[in-house]
Design a protein around this motif. Structure first.
Motif, PDB file in Angstrom:
ATOM      1  N   MET A   1     -49.143 -22.468 -45.033  1.00  0.00           N
ATOM      2  CA  MET A   1     -50.596 -22.598 -45.177  1.00  0.00           C
ATOM      3  C   MET A   1     -50.897 -23.457 -46.390  1.00  0.00           C
ATOM      4  O   MET A   1     -50.435 -23.186 -47.493  1.00  0.00           O
ATOM      5  CB  MET A   1     -51.188 -21.198 -45.354  1.00  0.00           C
ATOM      6  CG  MET A   1     -52.687 -21.152 -45.350  1.00  0.00           C
ATOM      7  SD  MET A   1     -53.345 -21.531 -43.725  1.00  0.00           S
ATOM      8  CE  MET A   1     -54.760 -20.467 -43.703  1.00  0.00           C
ATOM      9  N   ASN A   2     -51.633 -24.513 -46.209  1.00  0.00           N
ATOM     10  CA  ASN A   2     -52.033 -25.327 -47.340  1.00  0.00           C
ATOM     11  C   ASN A   2     -53.337 -24.811 -47.902  1.00  0.00           C
ATOM     12  O   ASN A   2     -54.124 -24.182 -47.218  1.00  0.00           O
ATOM     13  CB  ASN A   2     -52.207 -26.773 -46.897  1.00  0.00           C
ATOM     14  CG  ASN A   2     -50.874 -27.373 -46.504  1.00  0.00           C
ATOM     15  OD1 ASN A   2     -49.911 -27.262 -47.249  1.00  0.00           O
ATOM     16  ND2 ASN A   2     -50.808 -27.953 -45.320  1.00  0.00           N
ATOM     17  N   TRP A   4     -55.979 -26.241 -48.477  1.00  0.00           N
ATOM     18  CA  TRP A   4     -57.218 -26.737 -47.875  1.00  0.00           C
ATOM     19  C   TRP A   4     -57.476 -26.164 -46.487  1.00  0.00           C
ATOM     20  O   TRP A   4     -58.518 -26.362 -45.900  1.00  0.00           O
ATOM     21  CB  TRP A   4     -57.251 -28.259 -47.828  1.00  0.00           C
ATOM     22  CG  TRP A   4     -55.993 -28.904 -47.327  1.00  0.00           C
ATOM     23  CD1 TRP A   4     -54.990 -29.409 -48.084  1.00  0.00           C
ATOM     24  CD2 TRP A   4     -55.603 -29.092 -45.979  1.00  0.00           C
ATOM     25  NE1 TRP A   4     -54.002 -29.906 -47.285  1.00  0.00           N
ATOM     26  CE2 TRP A   4     -54.348 -29.728 -45.985  1.00  0.00           C
ATOM     27  CE3 TRP A   4     -56.200 -28.784 -44.749  1.00  0.00           C
ATOM     28  CZ2 TRP A   4     -53.677 -30.045 -44.825  1.00  0.00           C
ATOM     29  CZ3 TRP A   4     -55.516 -29.108 -43.590  1.00  0.00           C
ATOM     30  CH2 TRP A   4     -54.267 -29.729 -43.644  1.00  0.00           C
ATOM     31  N   ARG A   8     -60.986 -26.001 -44.502  1.00  0.00           N
ATOM     32  CA  ARG A   8     -61.048 -26.663 -43.210  1.00  0.00           C
ATOM     33  C   ARG A   8     -61.528 -25.709 -42.144  1.00  0.00           C
ATOM     34  O   ARG A   8     -62.405 -26.016 -41.356  1.00  0.00           O
ATOM     35  CB  ARG A   8     -59.644 -27.147 -42.871  1.00  0.00           C
ATOM     36  CG  ARG A   8     -59.596 -28.207 -41.843  1.00  0.00           C
ATOM     37  CD  ARG A   8     -59.978 -29.528 -42.478  1.00  0.00           C
ATOM     38  NE  ARG A   8     -60.404 -30.488 -41.485  1.00  0.00           N
ATOM     39  CZ  ARG A   8     -59.584 -31.108 -40.657  1.00  0.00           C
ATOM     40  NH1 ARG A   8     -58.306 -30.875 -40.691  1.00  0.00           N
ATOM     41  NH2 ARG A   8     -60.044 -31.961 -39.788  1.00  0.00           N
ATOM     42  N   SER A  12     -64.409 -25.384 -38.993  1.00  0.00           N
ATOM     43  CA  SER A  12     -64.039 -25.419 -37.578  1.00  0.00           C
ATOM     44  C   SER A  12     -64.616 -24.227 -36.848  1.00  0.00           C
ATOM     45  O   SER A  12     -63.896 -23.321 -36.478  1.00  0.00           O
ATOM     46  CB  SER A  12     -62.523 -25.408 -37.417  1.00  0.00           C
ATOM     47  OG  SER A  12     -61.976 -26.406 -38.196  1.00  0.00           O
ATOM     48  N   GLU A 134     -66.520 -35.156 -36.963  1.00  0.00           N
ATOM     49  CA  GLU A 134     -65.425 -35.350 -37.921  1.00  0.00           C
ATOM     50  C   GLU A 134     -65.711 -36.512 -38.852  1.00  0.00           C
ATOM     51  O   GLU A 134     -65.461 -36.435 -40.050  1.00  0.00           O
ATOM     52  CB  GLU A 134     -64.108 -35.572 -37.177  1.00  0.00           C
ATOM     53  CG  GLU A 134     -63.592 -34.296 -36.549  1.00  0.00           C
ATOM     54  CD  GLU A 134     -62.252 -34.487 -35.860  1.00  0.00           C
ATOM     55  OE1 GLU A 134     -61.578 -35.512 -36.124  1.00  0.00           O
ATOM     56  OE2 GLU A 134     -61.888 -33.629 -35.050  1.00  0.00           O
ATOM     57  N   ASN A 137     -67.647 -35.393 -41.581  1.00  0.00           N
ATOM     58  CA  ASN A 137     -67.036 -34.306 -42.361  1.00  0.00           C
ATOM     59  C   ASN A 137     -67.905 -33.053 -42.318  1.00  0.00           C
ATOM     60  O   ASN A 137     -68.048 -32.350 -43.318  1.00  0.00           O
ATOM     61  CB  ASN A 137     -66.857 -34.697 -43.843  1.00  0.00           C
ATOM     62  CG  ASN A 137     -66.206 -36.043 -44.033  1.00  0.00           C
ATOM     63  OD1 ASN A 137     -66.639 -36.820 -44.862  1.00  0.00           O
ATOM     64  ND2 ASN A 137     -65.165 -36.325 -43.259  1.00  0.00           N
TER      65      ASN A 137
ATOM     66  N   ASP B  19     -49.503 -34.683 -43.909  1.00  0.00           N
ATOM     67  CA  ASP B  19     -50.727 -33.935 -43.610  1.00  0.00           C
ATOM     68  C   ASP B  19     -51.672 -34.761 -42.741  1.00  0.00           C
ATOM     69  O   ASP B  19     -52.274 -34.249 -41.795  1.00  0.00           O
ATOM     70  CB  ASP B  19     -51.441 -33.531 -44.912  1.00  0.00           C
ATOM     71  CG  ASP B  19     -50.862 -32.245 -45.508  1.00  0.00           C
ATOM     72  OD1 ASP B  19     -50.281 -31.448 -44.749  1.00  0.00           O
ATOM     73  OD2 ASP B  19     -51.000 -32.045 -46.731  1.00  0.00           O
ATOM     74  N   ASP B  23     -52.687 -33.929 -38.788  1.00  0.00           N
ATOM     75  CA  ASP B  23     -54.098 -33.797 -38.447  1.00  0.00           C
ATOM     76  C   ASP B  23     -54.414 -34.630 -37.214  1.00  0.00           C
ATOM     77  O   ASP B  23     -55.117 -34.188 -36.309  1.00  0.00           O
ATOM     78  CB  ASP B  23     -54.962 -34.236 -39.637  1.00  0.00           C
ATOM     79  CG  ASP B  23     -56.400 -33.800 -39.458  1.00  0.00           C
ATOM     80  OD1 ASP B  23     -56.616 -32.581 -39.392  1.00  0.00           O
ATOM     81  OD2 ASP B  23     -57.278 -34.668 -39.354  1.00  0.00           O
ATOM     82  N   GLY B  27     -54.608 -31.543 -35.344  1.00  0.00           N
ATOM     83  CA  GLY B  27     -55.422 -30.787 -36.294  1.00  0.00           C
ATOM     84  C   GLY B  27     -56.803 -30.382 -35.820  1.00  0.00           C
ATOM     85  O   GLY B  27     -57.477 -29.623 -36.505  1.00  0.00           O
ATOM     86  N   SER B  28     -57.241 -30.862 -34.671  1.00  0.00           N
ATOM     87  CA  SER B  28     -58.616 -30.554 -34.257  1.00  0.00           C
ATOM     88  C   SER B  28     -58.752 -30.734 -32.751  1.00  0.00           C
ATOM     89  O   SER B  28     -57.805 -31.071 -32.060  1.00  0.00           O
ATOM     90  CB  SER B  28     -59.592 -31.488 -34.963  1.00  0.00           C
ATOM     91  OG  SER B  28     -59.475 -32.795 -34.410  1.00  0.00           O
ATOM     92  N   ALA B  51     -49.027 -28.852 -40.492  1.00  0.00           N
ATOM     93  CA  ALA B  51     -47.934 -29.008 -41.444  1.00  0.00           C
ATOM     94  C   ALA B  51     -48.108 -27.980 -42.547  1.00  0.00           C
ATOM     95  O   ALA B  51     -49.210 -27.806 -43.054  1.00  0.00           O
ATOM     96  CB  ALA B  51     -47.961 -30.419 -42.029  1.00  0.00           C
ATOM     97  N   ASP B  52     -47.037 -27.279 -42.885  1.00  0.00           N
ATOM     98  CA  ASP B  52     -47.051 -26.440 -44.079  1.00  0.00           C
ATOM     99  C   ASP B  52     -46.302 -27.219 -45.149  1.00  0.00           C
ATOM    100  O   ASP B  52     -45.079 -27.243 -45.176  1.00  0.00           O
ATOM    101  CB  ASP B  52     -46.376 -25.098 -43.808  1.00  0.00           C
ATOM    102  CG  ASP B  52     -46.354 -24.233 -45.052  1.00  0.00           C
ATOM    103  OD1 ASP B  52     -46.700 -24.738 -46.141  1.00  0.00           O
ATOM    104  OD2 ASP B  52     -45.993 -23.054 -44.945  1.00  0.00           O
ATOM    105  N   THR B  53     -47.056 -27.882 -45.996  1.00  0.00           N
ATOM    106  CA  THR B  53     -46.452 -28.787 -46.968  1.00  0.00           C
ATOM    107  C   THR B  53     -46.458 -28.165 -48.360  1.00  0.00           C
ATOM    108  O   THR B  53     -46.531 -28.856 -49.360  1.00  0.00           O
ATOM    109  CB  THR B  53     -47.227 -30.113 -46.991  1.00  0.00           C
ATOM    110  OG1 THR B  53     -48.620 -29.818 -46.902  1.00  0.00           O
ATOM    111  CG2 THR B  53     -46.834 -31.006 -45.832  1.00  0.00           C
ATOM    112  N   SER B  54     -46.406 -26.810 -48.417  1.00  0.00           N
ATOM    113  CA  SER B  54     -46.575 -26.168 -49.719  1.00  0.00           C
ATOM    114  C   SER B  54     -45.297 -25.535 -50.283  1.00  0.00           C
ATOM    115  O   SER B  54     -45.353 -24.952 -51.344  1.00  0.00           O
ATOM    116  CB  SER B  54     -47.663 -25.091 -49.621  1.00  0.00           C
ATOM    117  OG  SER B  54     -47.261 -24.102 -48.708  1.00  0.00           O
ATOM    118  N   LEU B 104     -59.779 -34.791 -44.424  1.00  0.00           N
ATOM    119  CA  LEU B 104     -58.942 -34.094 -45.399  1.00  0.00           C
ATOM    120  C   LEU B 104     -59.515 -34.267 -46.800  1.00  0.00           C
ATOM    121  O   LEU B 104     -59.605 -33.314 -47.575  1.00  0.00           O
ATOM    122  CB  LEU B 104     -57.502 -34.607 -45.345  1.00  0.00           C
ATOM    123  CG  LEU B 104     -56.692 -34.173 -44.127  1.00  0.00           C
ATOM    124  CD1 LEU B 104     -55.295 -34.777 -44.188  1.00  0.00           C
ATOM    125  CD2 LEU B 104     -56.602 -32.664 -44.051  1.00  0.00           C
TER     126      LEU B 104
END
Lengths: 480, 176
Positions: A1-2, A4, A8, A12, A134, A137, B19, B23, B27-28, B51-54, B104
């Motif tokens: 989980m990031n 953001w 986000r 949504s 989108e 934003n 990321d 997306d 991502g949507s 993506a889990d980029t953490s 983002l």
């Protein structure tokens, strides 16, 4: 989980599609906010129980929420909080009248209509519409509950006017195209097929049929209803429900009163002045103490739900009830049920109670999850704890602790524009006065032990509750 | 699920680019996976990628889909792989790239609305070894991601040889 992902997901709203009749929400806000910040914690607590909520001591609300009533040039009323500190704003709207007033031949159509409002409008088909959202934003979403239809718009200040133009387009010129309608129906079909193995669905339906049989709230969408939904039924529901005479608006963030009035008029001003008269719905008379229900479902755990008649949030005992509920099962790890059933005996992963109010029903609801082998004892201890509270009442310390937590934690539900909008809009929908948000903690501080005892004697008689168990519980004999 | 870089293990803007890539891929509701599998072919009721980029030791990418009634998981998986392969071959359009980057980057503003989210963002990033400058410059770096960076990291990450696939099935003999 990031990090953001949370920001986000707040945008949504499509993800949150509340399929009406599949998972109808409680009335937005009023219960969740007053009774149960702590409740939310109890429901959301991980089963391994590491959630020690911080308990601010003697927190005083010194900063009120600067909310005021505005009337747009076109005559639409709204609650407004202007706060320019973050360059964004958010609007919540709500139309009274939801899935409960659907004619039976349109069962499920309100929820699909709400979903379809963001599936293309004006010259933009579903894909073009979502791409535009989108590009801006922004967040735009609609959802139907039993009692109403909700709308949410969130945008950066820099895209404000274009974002509200998208909101206007969705409301005034939805396309209700065949392809996205077929897709949404496909998605609902899968959830209808899957719900027969969903313990929560089975338990709630069994309870509704036991305590409010025949009431519109006990209705569910079936495959035949779904198949019958078409463009005409969506149009019919939109025209019947989305009118100005039943509209409630809250707007919060980087926006002044004049701009807010202009945005409200441009977004909602062209809606019909009046919608269809809302058919009367009877106030549900919730049955007390029905025989225990067991529904077999092959799984290693059981879900236990219980329900008793409650009170509407206009009732003078509503606030004492919030305190009483905190003590019985609302306060997470501070509640008697969590302490006795989980902490002392390890019988459940979680157990909680909460008042549940809709426009036409008032209930007290509880839930617990446990291994099949522990169900019988968990039920016994739960009933015994309820009886002990009913007979002896709470201690002074329990009442004081509940008040400290509930008043202190309130500030945490007001620490962002989006949260302030949710809380205020919940109060607006529940029919509270505009200054309620700034009086709410004083009302809770005024609650005495005698008030709590009175409400417990009135509502927490353990014999009033009807229990349902879904799973393969050992040693439980259904009595119906 | 694929193994990937994270903000701790990447070089340059790789994690930012990943990321952005995920997306676009999933991502949507306007992503490649959702459009192809849910809207166009009707094979799935939900589909996406994230993506889990953490992670301190690296990250991961998840690609998922839930079948429509009557669709076999194997054929759905094949269709997912086709979408991924096509994305890797063609790359994103300019419009897709612009939308993903702008969305983002905007989350950095929305995050400012919530004390909790800000604390979480800064706290978790610092704990994972990022600097304040990197955190403050995150949105700027997202906006700077190029098409080539997206394609490079997507091609390096989305290789079936370094992936694992799971199916969630009903119990044997359980009724539909």
């Amino acid at each position: 989980m990031n990090w953001w992902a949370a920001a986000r997901s707040a945008l949504s709203f499509a993800v949150l599609r509340a399929r009406s009749n599949l998972a109808c929400r409680k009335r937005a806000g009023s219960v969740a906010i007053l009774a149960a910040l702590a409740l939310a914690a109890a429901f959301a607590s991980p089963p391994n129980g590491v959630s020690a909520e911080p308990r601010p001591e003697q927190a005083q609300t010194t900063h009120g929420v600067p909310v005021r009533r505005i009337v747009s040039p076109g005559g639409l009323e709204a609650w407004l909080v202007s706060d320019p500190s973050v360059p964004m704003l958010t609007l919540r709207a709500y139309w009274r009248g939801g899935a409960a007033v659907e004619p039976s031949h349109l069962t499920g159509a309100t929820g699909v209509m709400a979903d379809m409002l963001t599936e293309g409008a004006g010259n933009l088909d579903a894909n073009a519409f979502k791409e535009r959202l989108e590009e801006l934003n922004m967040g735009l979403g609609f959802s139907a509950s039993w009692d109403g239809v909700g709308m949410s718009v969130t945008t950066l200040t820099e895209n404000r006017d274009a974002a509200f133009e998208m909101a206007r387009l969705a409301l005034m010129s939805p396309r209700f195209d065949e392809a996205p309608l077929a897709r949404i129906k496909r998605q609902i079909e899968v959830s209808i097929r899957a719900r027969e193995t969903n313990a929560g669905y089975i338990a709630n339906l069994a309870l509704d049929n036991a305590v409010i049989p025949g009431h519109p709230y006990a209705r569910r969408i079936e495959l035949a209803n779904l198949q019958a939904i078409n463009r005409a039924s969506l149009m019919e529901r939109k025209n019947a429900l989305l009118a100005r005479d039943r509209l409630l608006i809250t707007i919060v963030g980087d926006v002044d009163a004049a701009t807010a009035g202009r945005l409200i008029d441009s977004t909602f001003g062209a809606l019909p002045r009046a919608g269809a008269p809302l058919p009367p719905i009877p106030q549900a008379s919730v049955r007390t103490g029905q025989p225990m229900i067991v529904r077999r479902l092959p799984q290693p755990q059981s879900l236990i739900l219980f329900v008793a008649p409650g009170i509407q949030d206009e009732d003078p005992d509503w606030i004492p009830l919030a305190v009483a509920n905190y003590i019985l099962g609302g306060g997470g790890f501070s509640s008697r049920l969590m302490d006795q059933v989980r902490e002392e005996r390890g019988l459940v992963y979680g157990i909680s109670t909460s008042p549940s109010v809709r426009d036409f029903s008032a209930e007290l609801r509880g839930s617990a999850q446990t291994e099949n082998g522990d169900v019988a004892q968990a039920l016994e201890v739960t009933r015994a704890e309820m009886r002990r509270l009913y007979q002896e009442g709470p201690t002074e310390a329990e009442v004081a602790d509940a008040i400290t937590y509930m008043t202190g934690a309130f500030a945490l539900s007001l620490d962002s524009n989006v949260k302030i909008a949710s809380v205020l809009h919940g109060y607006q929908v529940a029919g509270r006065p505009i200054d309620y948000v700034n009086r709410r903690n004083d009302l809770i501080r005024a609650v005495t032990r005698e008030d709590v005892v009175r409400v417990i004697r009135r509502l927490f008689n353990p014999d009033s509750f009807t229990f349902v168990v879904v799973g393969q519980p050992d040693g439980i004999t259904p009595t119906q | 699920m694929y193994s990937s870089v994270s903000y701790t293990t990447d070089r340059g803007r790789e994690a930012h680019a990943l990321d952005v890539a995920m997306d676009i891929l999933g991502g949507s509701d306007t992503s490649r996976l959702y459009r192809a599998l849910v809207e166009e072919r009707g094979l799935a009721v939900g589909a996406g990628a994230s993506a889990d980029t953490s992670g301190v030791g690296g990250g991961s990418v998840t690609v998922y889909a839930s079948p429509s009634a009557g669709v076999e998981l194997a054929s759905l998986e094949g269709a997912m792989d086709e979408v991924v392969a096509r994305f890797l071959a063609e790359g994103p359009t300019d419009a897709e790239l612009a939308r993903a980057k702008s969305n983002l980057a905007a989350t950095a503003i929305y995050a400012r609305d919530s004390q909790e989210q800000l604390a979480y963002w800064y706290g978790s990033s610092l704990a994972e070894g990022e600097t304040l400058e990197e955190i403050l410059g995150w949105a700027e770096q997202i906006r700077a991601v190029t098409r080539e960076e997206v394609m490079t990291i997507a091609r390096r990450t989305l290789t079936l040889n370094s992936s694992v696939t799971g199916y969630l099935l009903p119990e044997e003999g359980a009724s539909e």
